[in-house]
Design a protein around this motif. Sequence first.
Motif, PDB file in Angstrom:
ATOM      1  N   VAL A  41      -2.269  11.180  -1.258  1.00 31.99           N
ATOM      2  CA  VAL A  41      -1.296  11.290  -2.353  1.00 31.99           C
ATOM      3  C   VAL A  41      -0.742   9.908  -2.689  1.00 31.99           C
ATOM      4  O   VAL A  41       0.088   9.360  -1.978  1.00 31.99           O
ATOM      5  CB  VAL A  41      -0.164  12.269  -1.989  1.00 31.99           C
ATOM      6  N   LYS A  43       0.850   8.904  -5.470  1.00 36.49           N
ATOM      7  CA  LYS A  43       1.906   8.856  -6.496  1.00 36.49           C
ATOM      8  C   LYS A  43       2.909   7.739  -6.204  1.00 36.49           C
ATOM      9  O   LYS A  43       3.275   7.523  -5.048  1.00 36.49           O
ATOM     10  CB  LYS A  43       2.627  10.195  -6.563  1.00 36.49           C
ATOM     11  N   ASN A  64       1.129  13.269  -8.923  1.00 40.91           N
ATOM     12  CA  ASN A  64       2.077  14.248  -9.433  1.00 40.91           C
ATOM     13  C   ASN A  64       2.183  14.261 -10.948  1.00 40.91           C
ATOM     14  O   ASN A  64       2.413  15.293 -11.536  1.00 40.91           O
ATOM     15  CB  ASN A  64       3.471  13.936  -8.894  1.00 40.91           C
ATOM     16  N   ILE A  88      -1.056  17.571  -8.368  1.00 40.90           N
ATOM     17  CA  ILE A  88      -0.328  18.430  -7.435  1.00 40.90           C
ATOM     18  C   ILE A  88       1.124  18.639  -7.833  1.00 40.90           C
ATOM     19  O   ILE A  88       1.865  19.319  -7.132  1.00 40.90           O
ATOM     20  CB  ILE A  88      -0.398  17.852  -5.998  1.00 40.90           C
ATOM     21  N   MET A 170      -1.756  27.012  -3.016  1.00 44.85           N
ATOM     22  CA  MET A 170      -1.052  25.814  -2.549  1.00 44.85           C
ATOM     23  C   MET A 170       0.410  26.149  -2.318  1.00 44.85           C
ATOM     24  O   MET A 170       0.963  27.004  -3.013  1.00 44.85           O
ATOM     25  CB  MET A 170      -1.173  24.723  -3.624  1.00 44.85           C
ATOM     26  N   ILE A 172       4.414  24.335  -0.869  1.00 45.79           N
ATOM     27  CA  ILE A 172       5.266  23.280  -0.302  1.00 45.79           C
ATOM     28  C   ILE A 172       6.435  23.985   0.377  1.00 45.79           C
ATOM     29  O   ILE A 172       7.349  24.447  -0.291  1.00 45.79           O
ATOM     30  CB  ILE A 172       5.820  22.347  -1.407  1.00 45.79           C
ATOM     31  N   MET A 202       1.678  18.287   4.661  1.00 46.44           N
ATOM     32  CA  MET A 202       1.952  16.954   4.137  1.00 46.44           C
ATOM     33  C   MET A 202       2.115  16.023   5.348  1.00 46.44           C
ATOM     34  O   MET A 202       1.793  16.402   6.466  1.00 46.44           O
ATOM     35  CB  MET A 202       3.206  16.980   3.256  1.00 46.44           C
ATOM     36  N   SER A 203       2.613  14.810   5.110  1.00 45.32           N
ATOM     37  CA  SER A 203       2.668  13.831   6.213  1.00 45.32           C
ATOM     38  C   SER A 203       3.337  14.392   7.471  1.00 45.32           C
ATOM     39  O   SER A 203       2.883  14.148   8.577  1.00 45.32           O
ATOM     40  CB  SER A 203       3.414  12.569   5.768  1.00 45.32           C
ATOM     41  N   VAL A 219      -1.521  14.225   1.897  1.00 43.44           N
ATOM     42  CA  VAL A 219      -0.806  13.255   2.718  1.00 43.44           C
ATOM     43  C   VAL A 219      -0.545  11.969   1.941  1.00 43.44           C
ATOM     44  O   VAL A 219      -1.480  11.316   1.482  1.00 43.44           O
ATOM     45  CB  VAL A 219      -1.609  12.951   4.002  1.00 43.44           C
ATOM     46  N   GLY A 220       0.735  11.656   1.767  1.00 44.82           N
ATOM     47  CA  GLY A 220       1.121  10.445   1.042  1.00 44.82           C
ATOM     48  C   GLY A 220       1.651   9.362   1.960  1.00 44.82           C
ATOM     49  O   GLY A 220       0.973   8.389   2.290  1.00 44.82           O
ATOM     50  N   THR A 221       2.888   9.576   2.411  1.00 47.14           N
ATOM     51  CA  THR A 221       3.598   8.555   3.178  1.00 47.14           C
ATOM     52  C   THR A 221       2.827   8.062   4.400  1.00 47.14           C
ATOM     53  O   THR A 221       2.832   6.866   4.697  1.00 47.14           O
ATOM     54  CB  THR A 221       4.968   9.119   3.629  1.00 47.14           C
ATOM     55  N   ARG A 227       7.384   5.645  -0.310  1.00 45.41           N
ATOM     56  CA  ARG A 227       7.343   5.457  -1.758  1.00 45.41           C
ATOM     57  C   ARG A 227       8.595   4.725  -2.219  1.00 45.41           C
ATOM     58  O   ARG A 227       9.645   4.856  -1.597  1.00 45.41           O
ATOM     59  CB  ARG A 227       7.276   6.815  -2.474  1.00 45.41           C
ATOM     60  N   SER A 234      10.582  13.794  -5.521  1.00 43.14           N
ATOM     61  CA  SER A 234       9.267  14.410  -5.360  1.00 43.14           C
ATOM     62  C   SER A 234       8.602  13.786  -4.166  1.00 43.14           C
ATOM     63  O   SER A 234       7.556  14.020  -3.773  1.00 43.14           O
ATOM     64  CB  SER A 234       8.426  14.255  -6.615  1.00 43.14           C
TER      65      SER A 234
HETATM   66  C1  LIG Z   1       4.447  13.795  -2.657  1.00 44.02           C
HETATM   67  C2  LIG Z   1       3.744  15.042  -2.331  1.00 44.02           C
HETATM   68  C3  LIG Z   1       2.979  15.149  -1.155  1.00 44.02           C
HETATM   69  C4  LIG Z   1       2.892  14.056  -0.114  1.00 44.02           C
HETATM   70  O1  LIG Z   1       4.051  14.014   0.645  1.00 44.02           O
HETATM   71  P1  LIG Z   1       4.169  13.054   1.928  1.00 44.02           P
HETATM   72  O2  LIG Z   1       5.310  13.613   2.662  1.00 44.02           O
HETATM   73  O3  LIG Z   1       4.422  11.671   1.404  1.00 44.02           O
HETATM   74  O4  LIG Z   1       2.901  13.143   2.665  1.00 44.02           O
HETATM   75  C5  LIG Z   1       2.273  16.323  -0.958  1.00 44.02           C
HETATM   76  N1  LIG Z   1       2.325  17.339  -1.838  1.00 44.02           N
HETATM   77  C6  LIG Z   1       3.048  17.265  -2.973  1.00 44.02           C
HETATM   78  C7  LIG Z   1       3.037  18.414  -3.913  1.00 44.02           C
HETATM   79  C8  LIG Z   1       3.777  16.122  -3.240  1.00 44.02           C
HETATM   80  O5  LIG Z   1       4.507  16.071  -4.370  1.00 44.02           O
END
Ligand SMILES: *Cc1c(COP(=O)(O)O)cnc(C)c1O
Length: 234
Positions: A41, A43, A64, A88, A170, A172, A202-203, A219-221, A227, A234
Amino acid sequence: MSHIPEHTSTIAQRLNGVRTRMRQAAEHAGRNIDDITLIAVSKFHPQNAVIDAFKAGQHVFGENRVQEARAKIPPLRAHNPQIKLHLIGGLQRNKAQDACEIADVIESLDRPSLAQTCLKIGEKKGELPQFFIEVNTGDEEQKFGIPREKADNFIRECQKNFGSLIQGLMCIPPAGEDPRPHFKLLRSMAHVHGLQKLSMGMSADYPIAIEEGATHIRVGTAIFGKRPNLSRCS
Ligand SMILES: *Cc1c(COP(=O)(O)O)cnc(C)c1O
């Protein structure tokens, strides 16, 4: 040439760390690692970060916002067709056209009005991306995703109208809650509807999501680092 930007090695190293933990979690759960796709991820991170991850072997990216995604991913994908873009984030109807144009997968199909819009776009274009249906498993008011009590009907309608373009679900989970019950709920919903794919984790919780059957983790962070501030919500 004397100076290698620090973020280059950092992203590659973090990516390897995530891959290792993915493998461990899969092993622990008796699952095949090839059945789990890592969505990086990116973004709010610059295109350079995406390029670094790509050089380290990462091909699937999550974004995003349609506009941000459009500027970053398709130009790279034009030369590297193995790159895939998953959108996403919550999707406004007026962005649906652009989203359908650039996404390989839209993971945030979450209401009948958006489904109608996408179907019309598909009729015109003759093609659509694949979709995941986002379920608001915590029934949180300000969150995207179809509420739980409406999910079964919505999923059924979408399967009828989109056919096999509906790939999975999906979610969250609510921040600060144990995510596991939410992952279990999503899995059982997918099972009821004969859907194979589950985008969850996610992370902070992707090893748990893998234990609970995730086929896609976002997985972003843990890959790109924190970020910048403006991503707060978000
Ligand atoms: C930003 C985001 C993620 C990633 O989140 P991290 O905690 O940085 O891994 C995953 N899913 C969605 C829908 C997001 O908006």
